[in-house]
Each structure stands twice: as structure tokens, then as C-alpha cells.
Design an enzyme around this catalytic site. Structure first.
Site, PDB file in Angstrom:
ATOM      1  CB  SER A  96      -0.934   0.013   1.221  1.00 37.40           C
ATOM      2  OG  SER A  96      -1.866  -1.029   1.148  1.00 37.40           O
ATOM      3  CG  PHE A 108     -12.126   9.689  15.626  1.00 38.76           C
ATOM      4  CD1 PHE A 108     -12.816  10.614  16.405  1.00 38.76           C
ATOM      5  CD2 PHE A 108     -11.817  10.018  14.317  1.00 38.76           C
ATOM      6  CE1 PHE A 108     -13.209  11.831  15.879  1.00 38.76           C
ATOM      7  CE2 PHE A 108     -12.199  11.240  13.782  1.00 38.76           C
ATOM      8  CZ  PHE A 108     -12.895  12.147  14.556  1.00 38.76           C
ATOM      9  CG  ASP A 133      -4.954  -4.151   3.256  1.00 43.90           C
ATOM     10  OD1 ASP A 133      -4.595  -4.754   2.239  1.00 43.90           O
ATOM     11  OD2 ASP A 133      -4.217  -3.981   4.247  1.00 43.90           O
ATOM     12  CG  HIS A 158      -3.592  -8.326   5.053  1.00 40.76           C
ATOM     13  ND1 HIS A 158      -2.797  -8.932   4.097  1.00 40.76           N
ATOM     14  CD2 HIS A 158      -3.441  -6.979   4.857  1.00 40.76           C
ATOM     15  CE1 HIS A 158      -2.197  -8.005   3.368  1.00 40.76           C
ATOM     16  NE2 HIS A 158      -2.572  -6.811   3.806  1.00 40.76           N
ATOM     17  CG  ASP A 199      -4.275   0.021  -1.946  1.00 41.89           C
ATOM     18  OD1 ASP A 199      -5.222  -0.773  -2.120  1.00 41.89           O
ATOM     19  OD2 ASP A 199      -3.777   0.235  -0.826  1.00 41.89           O
ATOM     20  CG  HIS A 200      -2.998  -3.647  -2.731  1.00 41.08           C
ATOM     21  ND1 HIS A 200      -3.803  -4.527  -2.040  1.00 41.08           N
ATOM     22  CD2 HIS A 200      -2.545  -2.758  -1.804  1.00 41.08           C
ATOM     23  CE1 HIS A 200      -3.827  -4.202  -0.765  1.00 41.08           C
ATOM     24  NE2 HIS A 200      -3.078  -3.114  -0.596  1.00 41.08           N
ATOM     25  CG  HIS A 223      -1.323  -6.710  -0.805  1.00 46.16           C
ATOM     26  ND1 HIS A 223      -0.529  -5.582  -0.733  1.00 46.16           N
ATOM     27  CD2 HIS A 223      -2.067  -6.711   0.328  1.00 46.16           C
ATOM     28  CE1 HIS A 223      -0.787  -4.933   0.389  1.00 46.16           C
ATOM     29  NE2 HIS A 223      -1.708  -5.611   1.061  1.00 46.16           N
TER      30      HIS A 223
END
Length: 543
Positions: free
Chosen positions: A118, A305, A354, A358, A395-396, A475
Site C-alpha cells: 500500500s 478517534f 485490506d 489479510h 491500491d491493489h 495482496h
């Protein structure tokens, strides 16, 4: 299942599947989908395509939505999931941005990897330059982890800086730590994406490279980070050396490995710098505080947060956490950034898609994608496509696949069918990851999969099966989609190199390079229309 004959295994598995409430669910079509239905549907779509006109206006505003790891299979599964949440079959629906008129593809490889991370991808689509694996804001001449290889010549700057130089406001909104790979690429320059705070940099590197600050310090102390108007997400521990790891709520456990040990309180420094600059600022740590921000009278907003990454959206809902959703952060950011007549650039990242992938927990990944879809919907509602370019991309990819010939309308997070071994399997599975779970039948060389039930597979914690064991799923190297709406959206029209995205957005908004097409009259007209639209928007939000 050990000690059972194959025939008995098949019988038991079949009974399990037949009794499953999932398999009792079937999509009920509201109309006959005969040849007339499909022909009429195609004609309506053809008419929309024939009536499409390119928008050549200057983009006063640009909003880039980045679904981290939002592969094309993720889009398909999330579309179905969204429809099924609404009581539909799902396949016939669409995510809001899938109705955008212009679509392209992005190649996600980087300088040294077929399958990228990323950090390098964020550098590509934000700076317009591809780079090496796990490096941020530097070109390919930098050596990964070598701080001494970073210098002023190989630093590259993002579209955030280009927008600031044009007098625009800028914002970064994410569900991850604000120092994480994607948001960091808007402002940081490092040889290692893990240098989120000083605690991640070795003593040797600190001595060798005192000129290279950690990512959190670059946000607060260097340009363009210190001039970003809106920064919202998690990662409080990277800014305050006094943070002791105590969660602010029971689910705030995503601390990560980086904690400050240099005695700095960067939040206090951020406040002091804004006070010294005589600008109005707000620092917030909860959804309640965010709702109380006066966006018409605030120039800079920092919202942290969570100590680490923000909780998943389902955790916020199920536990009634005082933590804003991605859509709520997006709404507040647009209100604040829209106060500038010259417009703004904003990055919004759905970063936890993402993380769920994973962990091979597909249910969470789809829910996070739908949460980002809600943020896109909010942005479309609050802006005008005549002067605001909205780009949605990833992104991927990841290694999740959709398989098994499930029936139309079958629950996307449920079971697909029975394998040749007589055991059920899910529609969504991964090529690798922690879901690897196989055994060998006693006295044989036959590999056995676990017998899974529907109650397990539809839970928020269910880990999908994976073909290859990995602690964390990798990824994928697939191309990812680009959707665009607004001025110059037609620039996204085919297969593109990922770094093209930054150049196209800059061209559309007349910032950075490629300004020959930007006449003074067109940019002035965009500024005047921006003032009018800002006033109208302020009236709408007020009343």
C-alpha cells in the site's frame, strides 16, 4: 470426521447443508426475466451510453476514494452483499460508484515487485511516480530501509502539495492510523513505511539520518503535512509519547508496534502551531465531539478517534461506540473544506477492507467496502458534478475468489456447494492465509477439509479457507478498477499505469503540471461558481 467412512461423511455433510437456514433462502424474482426483460434492460443501458456527454469543466474540487485492497472480486461480492442487506438477491444491484459514467483499470505493480504494497501504490496514485516496495514519497532510487538514501533530490510530493500551492484546502480521512501507508503518502517521505513514529526507527538510523523525521513528525512539523486542513482517523499513540497503551474503549486494541519514546507530544505541538498561526482549529477524539465542530468557523481539524486503527464499522454499530463512521467523517470534512472558494482536494480511505482480507475474514471486508460506498454516496449528495471530480479506486488486489456455482441470490458470505470430498465449502475463499486448515485421514494419505456449518461461515469472525498457509494473507497482483464522475472524468477510460491517476486528477483541477489548457477565464469562472456553490451548500446544511 476422523474414523468415518467417506460415504458417511458425504451423507452427514449433505444433511448439514440441507438443514441450513441459508439454503432455505432463495432469491424470489419480482418479475419474469424472459427475453423481453433482458432486451428492454439492454436498450435502456444503450440509451444512457448514447446520451453520455463528456464534462470539460475545471474541477474546483477533487475527492479521491481509495478502497485499500478493494479488488474486483471484492467489488462483485460487496455489491451482492449490499443488495442482500436490503433483502434483495444482490447480483442485480450496484454499489453507488459503479453507476459512475466512466470506468478504467489500473496496473498495480511497482518498481521492484509484481505484487505491491500500500505504500508504493499510494505513492504512485498520489505523486504520479511509481516507486519501490514499502517506501513512501520517494522515487525508485531510494533503497528500502536505508534512511541515508533519502535526500531532497529523490523526494517526491503529492497532489496535496499541488493543491495547497494553488490556494486550495486539503483533507485526509481514513479508517486506519493517519500515519499508515495510504494517508502517509500525502505528506511523508521515508525509506520504510513502518517508521510511523520514532520508536520504529533504530538508534543507529536516528544517529545516521537526523534529517529524516518519523511519519507522525512529518505530519505535524513539515510541509505539506502541517498545512493539511482536515486529518481524521486513528493512530493517537504515534503522536503522544505519554500514551501508555490503555484503550479508550474496550475495542481500541489495534495499537501496533510503534510508540513514541522521545517524550514528544505532537498533538500539543499541532495545537500550538495553529494557535501561533492565528487560525481556528479543533482537535477531537470522539463522534460526539466531531458533531459539535463548527465547520464554518474552523480552518484546521485533527481527529484521532482510536489509539491504533479505528474499529471496524460493525463494531461501531454493534457496540454503540462513540466513534464516527467513514461517511460521517467524510461529511464533516466536505463541510469544512468547502468553505474555501478555490476548492479542495481530499483523500478518503476505506482502509480496513485490506485488514479484513489479510485475516481472511471476508464478511468484515465486504462490510467495510459497503461502508466506503456510503461515504461515496454522501460525497455525491454534498457536491455538484459540474465542478467536483470524484474518483474511486483501489491500491491493489487480494487473493479472495468467488467460486462454486452458487444459486442466484444465494447468501454471498455463506456456503456455495458440496465438494467432491462430500464436504461443503464457502463461495468466498483465499489463495493463501491463516484460513489454511487441512488434516490427513488416519491410516491414509487422503487430505480432509473441516466440515463447516452455516452458523460458522456467516459470523463476523469466521476465517475463510485458504489453499496455502500464511500468518497474513498476501495482496494480489490483479488490475483494479477506477470509477470517475465529474469534470474530466472521461480521462479514466482504459487500462492505465497507476501513477497516471495523480496526473489526470491534477489536469482536471488545473494544478501541478500540464496547465496549458487552463485559461484564466476558465479558472476564474470555476472560482466564481465555487463561491456561489459554497454559499448554496452552506444554506442547505444550515436549513
Amino acid at each position: 470426521m476422523r474414523g468415518l467412512t467417506p460415504a458417511l461423511v458425504v451423507m452427514l455433510a449433505s444433511l448439514t447443508v440441507a438443514a441450513s437456514p441459508f439454503h432455505a433462502k432463495r432469491f424470489r424474482k419480482k418479475h419474469l426475466e424472459d427475453q423481453s426483460y433482458w432486451n428492454q434492460l439492454a436498450q435502456r443501458e444503450l440509451a444512457r451510453a448514447m446520451n453520455l456527454k463528456n464534462n470539460y469543466n475545471v474541477a474546483r474540487n477533487v475527492i479521491l476514494f481509495l478502497g485499500d485492497g478493494m479488488s474486483i472480486p471484492t467489488l462483485t461480492a460487496s455489491r451482492i452483499y449490499k443488495g442482500q442487506l436490503q433483502g434483495q438477491g444482490g447480483e442485480e444491484g450496484a454499489l453507488s460508484f459503479e453507476t459512475f459514467p466512466h470506468v478504467g483499470l489500473s496496473k498495480t505493480y511497482n518498481v521492484d515487485k509484481q505484487v505491491s504494497d500500500s505504500a508504493s501504490t499510494a505513492t504512485a496514485y498520489l505523486t504520479g511516480v511509481k516507486t519501490k516496495y514499502k517506501t513512501i514519497g520517494v522515487d525508485g532510487s531510494v533503497v528500502y530501509k536505508d534512511c541515508a538514501s533519502v535526500n531532497d533530490e529523490n523526494k517526491i510530493y503529492s497532489i496535496v502539495k499541488w493543491a495547497q500551492e494553488a490556494g486550495k484546502r486539503t483533507g485526509v480521512v481514513t479508517s486506519t492510523r493517519v500515519t499508515h501507508a495510504t494517508p502517509a503518502a500525502t505528506y511523508a517521505h521515508v525509506a520504510d513505511r513502518d517508521w510511523e513514529c520514532d520508536g520504529a526507527i533504530s538508534p543507529e538510523d536516528k544517529e545516521r539520518c537526523p534529517h529524516v523525521l518519523d511519519i507522525a513528525r512529518q505530519l505535524v512539523e513539515e510541509e505539506p503535512g502541517m498545512s493539511i486542513n482536515v486529518v481524521m482517523g486513528g493512530g493517537y499513540q504515534n503522536f503522544d509519547a505519554g500514551a501508555d497503551g490503555t484503550p479508550t474503549d474496550p475495542l481500541d486494541t489495534q495499537w501496533g508496534s510503534c510508540q513514541r519514546n522521545d517524550s514528544r507530544d505532537l498533538v500539543r505541538l499541532w495545537k500550538e502551531k495553529k494557535t501561533d498561526a492565528n487560525v481556528n482549529w479543533e482537535f477531537v477524539r470522539s463522534r460526539t465531539a466531531l458533531r459539535n465542530v463548527d465547520t464554518k468557523d474552523t480552518e484546521f481539524l485533527l481527529g484521532l478517534f482510536a489509539n491504533g486503527h479505528m474499529p471496524y464499522e460493525y463494531e461501531k454499530r454493534d457496540n454503540n461506540l462513540d466513534v464516527p463512521t467513514l461517511a460521517e467523517m467524510t461529511e464533516t470534512a466536505i463541510k469544512l473544506l468547502s468553505q474555501e472558494p478555490k476548492g479542495f482536494f481530499m483523500l478518503v480511505e476505506g482502509g480496513r477492507i485490506d485488514h479484513a482480507h489479510h485475516d481472511t475474514v471476508a464478511h468484515r471486508a465486504l462490510d467495510e467496502a459497503v461502508a466506503m460506498d456510503r461515504a461515496v454516496e454522501k460525497a455525491v449528495q454534498m457536491t455538484n458534478q459540474e465542478d467536483t471530480l470524484i474518483v474511486v479506486t483501489a491500491d491493489h488486489a487480494h487473493t479472495m475468489s468467488i467460486s462454486g456455482y452458487p444459486s442466484r441470490g444465494q447468501e454471498i458470505i455463506g456456503l456455495a456447494a458440496i465438494g467432491d470430498d462430500g464436504l461443503p465449502y464457502t463461495t468466498l475463499m483465499y489463495a493463501n492465509g491463516p484460513g489454511y486448515n487441512y488434516s490427513v485421514m488416519p491410516g491414509t494419505h487422503q487430505v480432509m477439509r473441516p466440515n463447516i456449518t452455516e452458523d460458522e461461515v456467516i459470523s463476523w469472525d469466521y476465517t475463510q479457507l485458504a489453499a496455502v498457509p500464511k500468518d497474513s494473507e498476501t495482496h494480489g497482483g490483479d488490475d483494479v478498477a477506477i470509477y470517475a464522475l465529474g469534470p474530466m472524468a472521461h480521462l479514466f477510460h482504459s487500462l492505465h499505469e497507476q501513477n497516471y491517476i495523480a496526473h489526470a486528477m491534477a489536469y482536471a483541477s488545473c494544478i501541478g503540471t500540464n496547465l496549458d489548457h487552463c485559461s484564466g477565464s476558465s479558472t476564474q469562472a470555476a472560482s466564481i461558481s465555487g463561491i456561489i456553490l459554497s454559499l448554496l451548500a452552506a444554506l442547505c446544511w444550515r436549513y
